[in-house]
Scaffold this motif. Sequence first.
Motif, PDB file in Angstrom:
ATOM      1  N   SER A  39       1.541  -2.495  -5.851  1.00 54.74           N
ATOM      2  CA  SER A  39       0.619  -1.675  -5.071  1.00 54.74           C
ATOM      3  C   SER A  39      -0.677  -1.520  -5.850  1.00 54.74           C
ATOM      4  N   VAL A  40      -1.793  -1.513  -5.115  1.00 59.06           N
ATOM      5  CA  VAL A  40      -3.117  -1.373  -5.717  1.00 59.06           C
ATOM      6  C   VAL A  40      -3.812  -0.203  -5.047  1.00 59.06           C
ATOM      7  N   TYR A  41      -4.208   0.776  -5.845  1.00 61.32           N
ATOM      8  CA  TYR A  41      -4.909   1.959  -5.334  1.00 61.32           C
ATOM      9  C   TYR A  41      -6.359   1.918  -5.786  1.00 61.32           C
ATOM     10  N   GLY A  42      -7.234   2.471  -4.968  1.00 62.40           N
ATOM     11  CA  GLY A  42      -8.636   2.495  -5.322  1.00 62.40           C
ATOM     12  C   GLY A  42      -9.407   3.455  -4.441  1.00 62.40           C
ATOM     13  N   ASP A  43     -10.714   3.292  -4.446  1.00 63.65           N
ATOM     14  CA  ASP A  43     -11.611   4.184  -3.724  1.00 63.65           C
ATOM     15  C   ASP A  43     -12.559   3.362  -2.858  1.00 63.65           C
ATOM     16  N   THR A  44     -13.238   4.044  -1.945  1.00 61.69           N
ATOM     17  CA  THR A  44     -14.282   3.408  -1.167  1.00 61.69           C
ATOM     18  C   THR A  44     -15.301   2.792  -2.129  1.00 61.69           C
ATOM     19  N   GLY A  45     -15.692   1.566  -1.871  1.00 59.91           N
ATOM     20  CA  GLY A  45     -16.611   0.843  -2.753  1.00 59.91           C
ATOM     21  C   GLY A  45     -15.899  -0.139  -3.658  1.00 59.91           C
ATOM     22  N   ASP A  46     -14.595   0.033  -3.864  1.00 61.89           N
ATOM     23  CA  ASP A  46     -13.821  -0.913  -4.667  1.00 61.89           C
ATOM     24  C   ASP A  46     -13.522  -2.159  -3.830  1.00 61.89           C
ATOM     25  N   THR A  47     -13.411  -3.308  -4.487  1.00 53.70           N
ATOM     26  CA  THR A  47     -13.092  -4.551  -3.799  1.00 53.70           C
ATOM     27  C   THR A  47     -11.935  -5.263  -4.482  1.00 53.70           C
ATOM     28  N   LEU A  48     -11.154  -5.965  -3.679  1.00 53.65           N
ATOM     29  CA  LEU A  48     -10.024  -6.742  -4.172  1.00 53.65           C
ATOM     30  C   LEU A  48     -10.030  -8.091  -3.478  1.00 53.65           C
ATOM     31  N   THR A  49      -9.929  -9.150  -4.252  1.00 55.28           N
ATOM     32  CA  THR A  49      -9.762 -10.491  -3.701  1.00 55.28           C
ATOM     33  C   THR A  49      -8.343 -10.943  -4.007  1.00 55.28           C
ATOM     34  N   LEU A  50      -7.616 -11.343  -2.981  1.00 50.46           N
ATOM     35  CA  LEU A  50      -6.274 -11.894  -3.139  1.00 50.46           C
ATOM     36  C   LEU A  50      -6.390 -13.406  -2.989  1.00 50.46           C
ATOM     37  N   ASP A  51      -6.109 -14.112  -4.077  1.00 43.08           N
ATOM     38  CA  ASP A  51      -6.360 -15.545  -4.177  1.00 43.08           C
ATOM     39  C   ASP A  51      -5.066 -16.334  -4.009  1.00 43.08           C
ATOM     40  N   GLY A  52      -4.986 -17.098  -2.933  1.00 39.78           N
ATOM     41  CA  GLY A  52      -3.823 -17.937  -2.675  1.00 39.78           C
ATOM     42  C   GLY A  52      -3.785 -19.207  -3.500  1.00 39.78           C
ATOM     43  N   ASP A  91      -4.454   0.177  -1.027  1.00 40.41           N
ATOM     44  CA  ASP A  91      -5.105   1.364  -0.483  1.00 40.41           C
ATOM     45  C   ASP A  91      -6.154   0.926   0.539  1.00 40.41           C
ATOM     46  N   VAL A  92      -6.124   1.495   1.748  1.00 32.84           N
ATOM     47  CA  VAL A  92      -7.048   1.055   2.793  1.00 32.84           C
ATOM     48  C   VAL A  92      -8.506   1.391   2.471  1.00 32.84           C
ATOM     49  N   ASP A  93      -8.755   2.224   1.470  1.00 31.71           N
ATOM     50  CA  ASP A  93     -10.126   2.496   1.036  1.00 31.71           C
ATOM     51  C   ASP A  93     -10.746   1.299   0.317  1.00 31.71           C
ATOM     52  N   VAL A  94      -9.915   0.381  -0.154  1.00 34.07           N
ATOM     53  CA  VAL A  94     -10.371  -0.791  -0.908  1.00 34.07           C
ATOM     54  C   VAL A  94     -10.701  -1.907   0.081  1.00 34.07           C
ATOM     55  N   ASP A  95     -11.858  -2.535  -0.088  1.00 31.20           N
ATOM     56  CA  ASP A  95     -12.266  -3.670   0.741  1.00 31.20           C
ATOM     57  C   ASP A  95     -11.566  -4.921   0.219  1.00 31.20           C
ATOM     58  N   VAL A  96     -10.749  -5.560   1.069  1.00 33.64           N
ATOM     59  CA  VAL A  96      -9.945  -6.716   0.649  1.00 33.64           C
ATOM     60  C   VAL A  96     -10.479  -7.991   1.284  1.00 33.64           C
ATOM     61  N   SER A  97     -10.591  -9.020   0.461  1.00 34.28           N
ATOM     62  CA  SER A  97     -10.870 -10.355   0.970  1.00 34.28           C
ATOM     63  C   SER A  97      -9.753 -11.270   0.485  1.00 34.28           C
ATOM     64  N   THR A  98      -9.524 -12.330   1.249  1.00 31.38           N
ATOM     65  CA  THR A  98      -8.450 -13.258   0.901  1.00 31.38           C
ATOM     66  C   THR A  98      -8.998 -14.673   0.874  1.00 31.38           C
ATOM     67  N   SER A  99      -8.370 -15.511   0.052  1.00 28.99           N
ATOM     68  CA  SER A  99      -8.657 -16.943   0.103  1.00 28.99           C
ATOM     69  C   SER A  99      -7.413 -17.607   0.661  1.00 28.99           C
ATOM     70  N   ASN A 100      -7.533 -18.070   1.893  1.00 29.94           N
ATOM     71  CA  ASN A 100      -6.385 -18.646   2.606  1.00 29.94           C
ATOM     72  C   ASN A 100      -6.421 -20.154   2.671  1.00 29.94           C
ATOM     73  N   VAL A 101      -7.286 -20.772   1.916  1.00 34.26           N
ATOM     74  CA  VAL A 101      -7.407 -22.223   1.970  1.00 34.26           C
ATOM     75  C   VAL A 101      -6.178 -22.848   1.332  1.00 34.26           C
ATOM     76  N   VAL A 102      -5.423 -23.580   2.117  1.00 35.01           N
ATOM     77  CA  VAL A 102      -4.236 -24.247   1.599  1.00 35.01           C
ATOM     78  C   VAL A 102      -4.516 -25.733   1.579  1.00 35.01           C
ATOM     79  N   ALA A 103      -4.397 -26.322   0.382  1.00 31.41           N
ATOM     80  CA  ALA A 103      -4.711 -27.750   0.225  1.00 31.41           C
ATOM     81  C   ALA A 103      -3.618 -28.618   0.820  1.00 31.41           C
TER      82      ALA A 103
END
Length: 103
Positions: A39-52, A91-103
């Motif tokens: 689990s990852v907790y944070g605040d508004t303004g925080d960002t998380l990238t989940l890299d596949g 945490d839904v306050d954290v802006d999440v982006s994902t990299s879904n590119v599968v080779a």
Amino acid sequence: DNTQDDALSLSFDEIVDLSEESDTSLEALLASALPNAISVYGDTGDTLTLDGQGLYSVNQTGTVTDASGTDLAVYAFSVGAGSALATVGVDVDVDVSTSNVVA
């Protein structure tokens, strides 16, 4: 709660390394034994990238609320339509982006 905008990027391999012990709270919320869960907790303004890493699809699978009332968006790393190989509650306050590119 550090009043700064923090940025974090996590790959599948890093999640596996961080999840050597089960995230029993997330498992209880999802009523499932989860391989490689954190689990990852944070605040508004925080960002998380989940890299596949070009190998895994990363998709949001739902939202749960933890015991303290924090809403967590649930993301799963998988291969194709297979079951989750890693699960991240964010945490839904954290802006999440994902990299879904599968080779």
